[in-house]
Scaffold this motif. Structure first.
Motif, PDB file in Angstrom:
ATOM      1  N   ASN A 253       0.824  -1.200   0.000  1.00  0.00           N
ATOM      2  CA  ASN A 253       0.000   0.000   0.000  1.00  0.00           C
ATOM      3  C   ASN A 253       0.860   1.252   0.000  1.00  0.00           C
ATOM      4  O   ASN A 253       0.557   2.232  -0.694  1.00  0.00           O
ATOM      5  CB  ASN A 253      -0.950   0.008   1.204  1.00  0.00           C
ATOM      6  N   HIS A 254       1.922   1.216   0.774  1.00  0.00           N
ATOM      7  CA  HIS A 254       2.825   2.370   0.823  1.00  0.00           C
ATOM      8  C   HIS A 254       3.523   2.547  -0.517  1.00  0.00           C
ATOM      9  O   HIS A 254       3.656   3.674  -1.014  1.00  0.00           O
ATOM     10  CB  HIS A 254       3.838   2.196   1.949  1.00  0.00           C
ATOM     11  N   ALA A 255       3.972   1.435  -1.107  1.00  0.00           N
ATOM     12  CA  ALA A 255       4.618   1.503  -2.422  1.00  0.00           C
ATOM     13  C   ALA A 255       3.662   2.080  -3.460  1.00  0.00           C
ATOM     14  O   ALA A 255       4.036   2.949  -4.265  1.00  0.00           O
ATOM     15  CB  ALA A 255       5.092   0.120  -2.845  1.00  0.00           C
ATOM     16  N   ALA A 256       2.413   1.609  -3.459  1.00  0.00           N
ATOM     17  CA  ALA A 256       1.418   2.103  -4.421  1.00  0.00           C
ATOM     18  C   ALA A 256       1.199   3.601  -4.260  1.00  0.00           C
ATOM     19  O   ALA A 256       1.088   4.338  -5.256  1.00  0.00           O
ATOM     20  CB  ALA A 256       0.104   1.349  -4.239  1.00  0.00           C
ATOM     21  N   ALA A 257       1.149   4.073  -3.012  1.00  0.00           N
ATOM     22  CA  ALA A 257       0.951   5.504  -2.757  1.00  0.00           C
ATOM     23  C   ALA A 257       2.130   6.324  -3.278  1.00  0.00           C
ATOM     24  O   ALA A 257       1.942   7.392  -3.875  1.00  0.00           O
ATOM     25  CB  ALA A 257       0.751   5.743  -1.262  1.00  0.00           C
ATOM     26  N   GLN A 258       3.336   5.812  -3.063  1.00  0.00           N
ATOM     27  CA  GLN A 258       4.517   6.527  -3.547  1.00  0.00           C
ATOM     28  C   GLN A 258       4.539   6.600  -5.076  1.00  0.00           C
ATOM     29  O   GLN A 258       4.863   7.643  -5.658  1.00  0.00           O
ATOM     30  CB  GLN A 258       5.801   5.850  -3.062  1.00  0.00           C
ATOM     31  N   PHE A 259       4.183   5.498  -5.728  1.00  0.00           N
ATOM     32  CA  PHE A 259       4.155   5.489  -7.182  1.00  0.00           C
ATOM     33  C   PHE A 259       3.045   6.385  -7.712  1.00  0.00           C
ATOM     34  O   PHE A 259       3.215   7.061  -8.732  1.00  0.00           O
ATOM     35  CB  PHE A 259       4.010   4.057  -7.705  1.00  0.00           C
ATOM     36  N   ALA A 260       1.907   6.407  -7.033  1.00  0.00           N
ATOM     37  CA  ALA A 260       0.812   7.278  -7.459  1.00  0.00           C
ATOM     38  C   ALA A 260       1.235   8.740  -7.399  1.00  0.00           C
ATOM     39  O   ALA A 260       0.919   9.537  -8.303  1.00  0.00           O
ATOM     40  CB  ALA A 260      -0.419   7.041  -6.587  1.00  0.00           C
ATOM     41  N   GLU A 261       1.967   9.110  -6.356  1.00  0.00           N
ATOM     42  CA  GLU A 261       2.461  10.481  -6.236  1.00  0.00           C
ATOM     43  C   GLU A 261       3.384  10.832  -7.395  1.00  0.00           C
ATOM     44  O   GLU A 261       3.440  11.983  -7.839  1.00  0.00           O
ATOM     45  CB  GLU A 261       3.213  10.664  -4.915  1.00  0.00           C
ATOM     46  N   ALA A 262       4.123   9.832  -7.879  1.00  0.00           N
ATOM     47  CA  ALA A 262       5.051  10.049  -8.996  1.00  0.00           C
ATOM     48  C   ALA A 262       4.371   9.918 -10.355  1.00  0.00           C
ATOM     49  O   ALA A 262       5.002  10.128 -11.397  1.00  0.00           O
ATOM     50  CB  ALA A 262       6.209   9.058  -8.900  1.00  0.00           C
ATOM     51  N   GLY A 263       3.064   9.563 -10.354  1.00  0.00           N
ATOM     52  CA  GLY A 263       2.318   9.475 -11.595  1.00  0.00           C
ATOM     53  C   GLY A 263       2.351   8.120 -12.276  1.00  0.00           C
ATOM     54  O   GLY A 263       2.080   8.014 -13.472  1.00  0.00           O
ATOM     55  N   TYR A 264       2.633   7.053 -11.510  1.00  0.00           N
ATOM     56  CA  TYR A 264       2.709   5.706 -12.079  1.00  0.00           C
ATOM     57  C   TYR A 264       1.757   4.767 -11.338  1.00  0.00           C
ATOM     58  O   TYR A 264       1.436   4.993 -10.173  1.00  0.00           O
ATOM     59  CB  TYR A 264       4.133   5.157 -11.977  1.00  0.00           C
ATOM     60  N   ALA A 265       1.336   3.721 -12.046  1.00  0.00           N
ATOM     61  CA  ALA A 265       0.431   2.738 -11.450  1.00  0.00           C
ATOM     62  C   ALA A 265       0.945   1.334 -11.762  1.00  0.00           C
ATOM     63  O   ALA A 265       0.442   0.668 -12.680  1.00  0.00           O
ATOM     64  CB  ALA A 265      -0.986   2.925 -11.974  1.00  0.00           C
ATOM     65  N   PRO A 266       1.926   0.848 -11.026  1.00  0.00           N
ATOM     66  CA  PRO A 266       2.448  -0.492 -11.284  1.00  0.00           C
ATOM     67  C   PRO A 266       1.442  -1.567 -10.897  1.00  0.00           C
ATOM     68  O   PRO A 266       0.505  -1.321 -10.132  1.00  0.00           O
ATOM     69  CB  PRO A 266       3.686  -0.562 -10.387  1.00  0.00           C
ATOM     70  N   THR A 267       1.646  -2.767 -11.425  1.00  0.00           N
ATOM     71  CA  THR A 267       0.855  -3.918 -11.000  1.00  0.00           C
ATOM     72  C   THR A 267       1.333  -4.344  -9.617  1.00  0.00           C
ATOM     73  O   THR A 267       2.539  -4.388  -9.351  1.00  0.00           O
ATOM     74  CB  THR A 267       1.048  -5.087 -11.990  1.00  0.00           C
ATOM     75  N   LEU A 268       0.396  -4.655  -8.720  1.00  0.00           N
ATOM     76  CA  LEU A 268       0.737  -5.056  -7.352  1.00  0.00           C
ATOM     77  C   LEU A 268       0.370  -6.521  -7.141  1.00  0.00           C
ATOM     78  O   LEU A 268      -0.732  -6.941  -7.493  1.00  0.00           O
ATOM     79  CB  LEU A 268      -0.015  -4.195  -6.335  1.00  0.00           C
TER      80      LEU A 268
END
Length: 197
Positions: A72-87
């Motif tokens: 969840n933390h990783a997803a939030a960090q990537f969202a802030e950077a404008g990316y949506a990786p597969t989790l």
């Protein structure tokens, strides 16, 4: 698992403060592939994967971790950077060996497996022929003892890590010594490649 769940909210801040993020970017910027699917095993809060992107690496990312809080933390960090990786909330053993990646990232991962060679073999199996494995592994140094008290990880010499890789069918491309701070004392970077045939 509980210790990682508790560590998730502050993990990235500590990684940046101790110089790991900059060290990771310095390691990856000369070699990161710019396209193709990439798997980050044991992504934690996503710092190694974010460093990969900052170094110009492919953004076709899958982040794998058994900890929901870390993911969840990783997803939030990537969202802030404008990316949506597969989790993927699972362990390496739960991921199909049919999944093939052009690159695999694994920062401080094999130190937490009961059998580090099997972990290395599992990473190699999921690489495409010609694919590369980018690793950071804890090395022998007294600074790893305080970390061990909390996370009960292991550490390995460069010779041991390269031996694991070669037994798993990988070629050693290079090792990378970090230049300063805690990363210099605790860790060593590696790039391995799976042969084409």
């Amino acid at each position: 698992m509980t210790r990682y769940e508790h560590a998730a909210p502050t993990w990235s801040k500590k990684a940046r403060r101790l110089g790991y993020t900059d060290a990771y970017i310095g390691f990856l910027k000369r070699s990161a592939i710019t396209s193709g699917p990439v798997l980050d095993v044991g992504t934690g809060s996503g710092d190694f994967a974010l460093s990969w992107v900052a170094a110009g690496g492919s953004t076709d990312l899958t982040l794998l971790d058994p900890s929901a809080a870390m993911l969840n933390h990783a997803a939030a960090q990537f969202a802030e950077a404008g990316y949506a990786p597969t989790l993927l909330k699972c362990g390496l053993d739960d991921l199909s060996c049919d999944a093939q990646y052009d690159a695999i990232l694994a920062s401080h991962v094999i130190e937490h497996f009961a059998d580090p060679f099997e972990a290395m073999r599992g990473l190699a199996l999921r690489l495409k022929p010609g694919g590369q494995l980018f690793m950071v592994v804890s090395k022998p140094h007294w600074c790893n003892w305080p970390i061990w008290l909390r996370f009960r990880h292991r550490w390995y010499s460069a010779e041991t890590v390269c031996h694991f890789a070669e037994r798993a069918g990988l070629q050693v491309i290079r090792t990378h010594a970090f230049r300063s701070g805690p990363p210099k004392r605790t860790s060593l970077g590696y790039i391995f490649q799976k042969p084409q045939h």
